[in-house]
Design a protein around this motif. Structure first.
Motif, PDB file in Angstrom:
ATOM      1  N   TRP A   1      37.979  34.390  45.701  1.00 33.16           N
ATOM      2  CA  TRP A   1      38.138  33.992  44.306  1.00 33.16           C
ATOM      3  C   TRP A   1      37.353  34.925  43.375  1.00 33.16           C
ATOM      4  CZ3 TRP A   1      37.588  27.907  44.816  1.00 33.16           C
ATOM      5  CH2 TRP A   1      38.808  27.407  45.308  1.00 33.16           C
ATOM      6  N   TYR A   2      36.147  35.186  43.765  1.00 41.41           N
ATOM      7  CA  TYR A   2      35.291  36.014  42.915  1.00 41.41           C
ATOM      8  C   TYR A   2      35.905  37.394  42.707  1.00 41.41           C
ATOM      9  CZ  TYR A   2      31.256  38.526  41.125  1.00 41.41           C
ATOM     10  OH  TYR A   2      30.417  39.284  40.343  1.00 41.41           O
ATOM     11  N   PHE A   3      36.378  37.993  43.785  1.00 38.94           N
ATOM     12  CA  PHE A   3      36.920  39.347  43.629  1.00 38.94           C
ATOM     13  C   PHE A   3      38.330  39.360  43.052  1.00 38.94           C
ATOM     14  CE2 PHE A   3      33.316  40.381  46.318  1.00 38.94           C
ATOM     15  CZ  PHE A   3      32.787  41.395  45.547  1.00 38.94           C
ATOM     16  N   THR A   4      38.999  38.239  43.176  1.00 45.46           N
ATOM     17  CA  THR A   4      40.255  38.118  42.433  1.00 45.46           C
ATOM     18  C   THR A   4      39.955  38.250  40.938  1.00 45.46           C
ATOM     19  OG1 THR A   4      41.309  36.748  44.100  1.00 45.46           O
ATOM     20  CG2 THR A   4      42.177  36.590  41.876  1.00 45.46           C
ATOM     21  N   VAL A   5      38.899  37.596  40.514  1.00 47.61           N
ATOM     22  CA  VAL A   5      38.505  37.682  39.110  1.00 47.61           C
ATOM     23  C   VAL A   5      38.072  39.111  38.759  1.00 47.61           C
ATOM     24  CG1 VAL A   5      36.764  36.999  37.419  1.00 47.61           C
ATOM     25  CG2 VAL A   5      37.902  35.265  38.819  1.00 47.61           C
ATOM     26  N   VAL A   6      37.194  39.676  39.564  1.00 52.88           N
ATOM     27  CA  VAL A   6      36.702  41.022  39.257  1.00 52.88           C
ATOM     28  C   VAL A   6      37.869  42.027  39.247  1.00 52.88           C
ATOM     29  CG1 VAL A   6      35.234  42.921  40.034  1.00 52.88           C
ATOM     30  CG2 VAL A   6      34.414  40.551  40.180  1.00 52.88           C
ATOM     31  N   ASN A   7      38.706  41.931  40.264  1.00 50.98           N
ATOM     32  CA  ASN A   7      39.852  42.841  40.317  1.00 50.98           C
ATOM     33  C   ASN A   7      40.743  42.681  39.095  1.00 50.98           C
ATOM     34  OD1 ASN A   7      39.178  44.018  42.720  1.00 50.98           O
ATOM     35  ND2 ASN A   7      40.445  42.658  43.978  1.00 50.98           N
ATOM     36  N   SER A   8      40.983  41.463  38.724  1.00 52.90           N
ATOM     37  CA  SER A   8      41.897  41.267  37.596  1.00 52.90           C
ATOM     38  C   SER A   8      41.260  41.794  36.315  1.00 52.90           C
ATOM     39  CB  SER A   8      42.302  39.809  37.470  1.00 52.90           C
ATOM     40  OG  SER A   8      41.191  39.027  37.091  1.00 52.90           O
ATOM     41  N   LEU A   9      39.943  41.715  36.220  1.00 46.96           N
ATOM     42  CA  LEU A   9      39.272  42.279  35.040  1.00 46.96           C
ATOM     43  C   LEU A   9      39.396  43.800  35.016  1.00 46.96           C
ATOM     44  CD1 LEU A   9      36.068  40.107  34.819  1.00 46.96           C
ATOM     45  CD2 LEU A   9      37.939  40.208  33.156  1.00 46.96           C
ATOM     46  N   ILE A  10      39.328  44.389  36.195  1.00 45.99           N
ATOM     47  CA  ILE A  10      39.449  45.837  36.262  1.00 45.99           C
ATOM     48  C   ILE A  10      40.797  46.280  35.714  1.00 45.99           C
ATOM     49  CG2 ILE A  10      39.765  47.740  37.899  1.00 45.99           C
ATOM     50  CD1 ILE A  10      37.575  46.377  39.609  1.00 45.99           C
ATOM     51  N   MET A  11      41.795  45.453  35.964  1.00 43.30           N
ATOM     52  CA  MET A  11      43.139  45.807  35.513  1.00 43.30           C
ATOM     53  C   MET A  11      43.331  45.645  34.009  1.00 43.30           C
ATOM     54  SD  MET A  11      44.605  46.936  38.046  1.00 43.30           S
ATOM     55  CE  MET A  11      46.308  47.024  37.523  1.00 43.30           C
ATOM     56  N   GLN A  12      42.486  44.901  33.386  1.00 42.18           N
ATOM     57  CA  GLN A  12      42.612  44.700  31.938  1.00 42.18           C
ATOM     58  C   GLN A  12      42.590  46.019  31.188  1.00 42.18           C
ATOM     59  OE1 GLN A  12      43.877  41.797  31.322  1.00 42.18           O
ATOM     60  NE2 GLN A  12      42.484  41.380  29.627  1.00 42.18           N
ATOM     61  N   GLU A  13      43.421  46.080  30.212  1.00 40.41           N
ATOM     62  CA  GLU A  13      43.368  47.249  29.345  1.00 40.41           C
ATOM     63  C   GLU A  13      41.967  47.308  28.736  1.00 40.41           C
ATOM     64  OE1 GLU A  13      45.054  50.445  28.970  1.00 40.41           O
ATOM     65  OE2 GLU A  13      46.247  48.788  29.708  1.00 40.41           O
ATOM     66  N   LEU A  14      41.456  48.497  28.621  1.00 39.67           N
ATOM     67  CA  LEU A  14      40.079  48.655  28.131  1.00 39.67           C
ATOM     68  C   LEU A  14      40.014  48.436  26.628  1.00 39.67           C
ATOM     69  CD1 LEU A  14      40.203  52.025  29.865  1.00 39.67           C
ATOM     70  CD2 LEU A  14      38.808  50.175  30.780  1.00 39.67           C
ATOM     71  N   GLY A  15      38.941  47.882  26.211  1.00 43.51           N
ATOM     72  CA  GLY A  15      38.632  47.849  24.779  1.00 43.51           C
ATOM     73  C   GLY A  15      39.575  47.045  23.925  1.00 43.51           C
ATOM     74  N   ILE A  16      40.217  46.050  24.488  1.00 48.76           N
ATOM     75  CA  ILE A  16      41.036  45.190  23.650  1.00 48.76           C
ATOM     76  C   ILE A  16      40.183  44.073  23.076  1.00 48.76           C
ATOM     77  CG2 ILE A  16      42.888  43.502  23.651  1.00 48.76           C
ATOM     78  CD1 ILE A  16      44.428  45.168  25.513  1.00 48.76           C
ATOM     79  N   GLU A  17      39.439  43.489  23.954  1.00 47.24           N
ATOM     80  CA  GLU A  17      38.659  42.324  23.533  1.00 47.24           C
ATOM     81  C   GLU A  17      37.479  42.755  22.663  1.00 47.24           C
ATOM     82  OE1 GLU A  17      40.050  39.713  24.224  1.00 47.24           O
ATOM     83  OE2 GLU A  17      41.412  40.365  25.819  1.00 47.24           O
ATOM     84  N   LYS A  18      37.256  41.991  21.662  1.00 50.27           N
ATOM     85  CA  LYS A  18      36.177  42.289  20.718  1.00 50.27           C
ATOM     86  C   LYS A  18      34.816  42.355  21.405  1.00 50.27           C
ATOM     87  CE  LYS A  18      34.209  40.305  16.515  1.00 50.27           C
ATOM     88  NZ  LYS A  18      34.302  39.104  15.634  1.00 50.27           N
ATOM     89  N   TYR A  19      34.628  41.451  22.346  1.00 55.75           N
ATOM     90  CA  TYR A  19      33.315  41.390  22.991  1.00 55.75           C
ATOM     91  C   TYR A  19      33.287  42.153  24.318  1.00 55.75           C
ATOM     92  CZ  TYR A  19      31.918  37.936  19.561  1.00 55.75           C
ATOM     93  OH  TYR A  19      31.602  37.310  18.397  1.00 55.75           O
ATOM     94  N   GLY A  20      34.360  42.843  24.628  1.00 59.70           N
ATOM     95  CA  GLY A  20      34.381  43.604  25.875  1.00 59.70           C
ATOM     96  C   GLY A  20      34.475  42.706  27.088  1.00 59.70           C
TER      97      GLY A  20
END
Lengths: 196, 196, 196, 196
Positions: free
Chosen positions: D164-183
């Motif tokens: 579960w933990y690395f599912t989360v980490v992996n999915s974050l890695i896939m996020q487009e960079l710099g979209i979210e205001k708070y990173g």
DNA sequence: CATGAATGAGAGTTCATTCAT
DNA sequence: AATGAATGAACTCTCATTCAT
């Protein structure tokens, strides 16, 4: 007003496919597979390049399909020969003439082009390896022997004689058309190769 | 250490050029002009791709130069035939064998490849159109007639007979080597075409 | 036999449009806009490729329309949350579960796919830029603060905490389904991110 | 005046290859294999499109080579972790931070892109199937258990928790960079997922 | 003179979009 | 309204030719 029905569409597809095959045969036979551009086929068939790919997955497949189809036809035609009532000499004469005939020439040339191609698709390769041997020579050995006994042909190993004869015929098929002033040799002259 | 003098440089240039031609001949003859890549020639010659362009302006020019040179040589060789003391039959026999000989085959194949090529430069085109006609047939007509008178050859239009015969020989030269189980036909068997 | 009246035609149009949207949603959500071919959508919807263009001007417009519609729906749904009688923790829990639920997942994934798309039409772009921000975060800040006061959530900037949390949830939505042996994390485990 | 020597050429080749790989990594990681055009890579690398093909046989091979190389590196790096003197909590913390670090992110994203690709080349498929499971989870199970015994992590199936933990980490890695205001979320906040 | 890296025009192929029916 | 055949722009890849060294 209403869409075409299934039957009509099938007919259109069949016609198009045939149209593409005819165009491809003409160009492939003359120029070989690498010398033929898809744009040439499209233009010869009077359609766009992209359309060809709705009927054939690739240039290779188009070539392969064509070769296999024509080889099967050629095989059948030669098969029929065996039941002919003609004399051995006339059987081979008829076959030779049919091979060199303008109408069939494209087909035979395509088959021979396939033999020269660099990377022939596997499926074609199998057919080709045995084409002359199995399709032509094997079937004609009995005919030739009968003719030898009747004194129509020269003595000697029948397989060798036939192999040489069809090497000549095949190579003539590959000749570019209409270069020589006198055209291709007369069949009777060619058949002197088989005579004594 | 010291720079080569002009003569030495010329010699290197000549050697290089010959080396490239030999390599090109071998590959062009087998694969035709479109089937041949410059990299193949470079690799066969053991030099870099770029170097070829110091000696030949383009692939086309390399091909053309080669064809013209070989045609001139062939013309000379055939010319010599006329002063041969052999009988007409043996003269044609010798010529046939020399054309089908492994050593000369490359040259003759190249010339014939040129006839199939797409956009043959004008200069080559002229040669080619008349190649069989002028170089071969014209010179052999007297020989054949002499043979006919001696009963060695069949009756009929000498030009036609020769044209047909060399159409066969030329087409055999173009055959891919070593496909047929029994190889190319024996010269004596081929010459039956000329016999009665 | 008689022509359909206007009302019936409108109904057919609406049904068709919905049918196309459903099919498009399913494929777009899984494969993204570039990975989706119009033929896939047509086939999924059980209609012809051409028909799609009677309802949508282009692939891009179909995608855009879909995204905007789904975002508006999602906005409403989240809006309803605010009038829920649940505790702050349970409100966010319910929302999270609804976002990760198989049934809604396609919709959320599509919205997130839009963020990665290349040239998102202006109209979508505006929505998207502020999607998390406006639709999710703004509305949930009061809920979170209430929960913090009740000791259910960790201290810290509420906007930052929510932004991080939904960054995680969003990124999970984008994960390809069914790759991980244990599936997606349990909601309660996820919510530890918000805990102290 | 003289050609470059072998060593210099090798260096140029190595540099070019690396340059292409870097450019490809950057684009592939962001856009996936189908979303990446060879022209983008060429332009990013500042070279012509054709040149790429002197270093990689095809787009697929470039992608594959890249993924395998990066996976091997990642594997080594994670392997090193086991000999670290850090506490279980800090080991996972360090690993997480390294995975989310800007510098490594491209690499991890590429690996994850590979998992989503439609037709992953066979060779990559084999690596990928075992990537998360074998390389990460297997090696970290003992670490997590040690941490659980020390009361640093929540109880429960260690494999499930890590997955579960690395599912989360992996999915974050896939996020487009710099979209979210708070990173991206702070590592310590993420690690609450593992906490009780 | 010699090398092979680099370029770019052109070929094969895909697919969104249009069109005749 | 509906179909699927047809088109053409764009993409991947090849190879003759040029260029920096």
């Amino acid at each position: 007003m209403s869409p075409l029905n299934k039957q009509q569409l099938d007919q259109i597809r069949d016609e198009r496919k045939e149209q593409i095959k005819q165009a491809a045969l003409k160009i492939f036979a003359c120029r070989g597979i690498t010398g033929t551009k898809m744009s040439m086929i499209a233009s010869e068939a009077g359609i766009s390049e992209g359309l060809i790919y709705r009927y054939f997955k690739s240039k290779d497949e188009l070539f392969t399909d064509l070769v296999i189809e024509l080889m099967e036809e050629a095989g059948k035609e030669i098969g029929n020969l065996q039941h002919s009532p003609e004399s051995p000499f006339d059987q081979i004469r008829t076959l030779t003439q049919s091979m060199l005939d303008e109408n069939n020439k494209y087909a035979f040339r395509l088959i021979l082009q396939a033999r020269k191609a660099d990377k022939v698709p596997e499926k074609v390769g199998q057919f080709l390896d045995q084409y002359s041997e199995k399709v032509l020579i094997d079937r004609l050995v009995p005919v030739l022997i009968k003719g030898q006994q009747a004194g129509q042909f020269s003595e000697g190993d029948p397989r060798e004689l036939l192999s040489w004869y069809f090497t000549v015929v095949n190579s003539l098929i590959m000749q570019e058309l209409g270069i020589e002033k006198y055209g291709l040799p007369d069949t009777d002259v060619l058949m002197r190769i088989l005579s004594r």
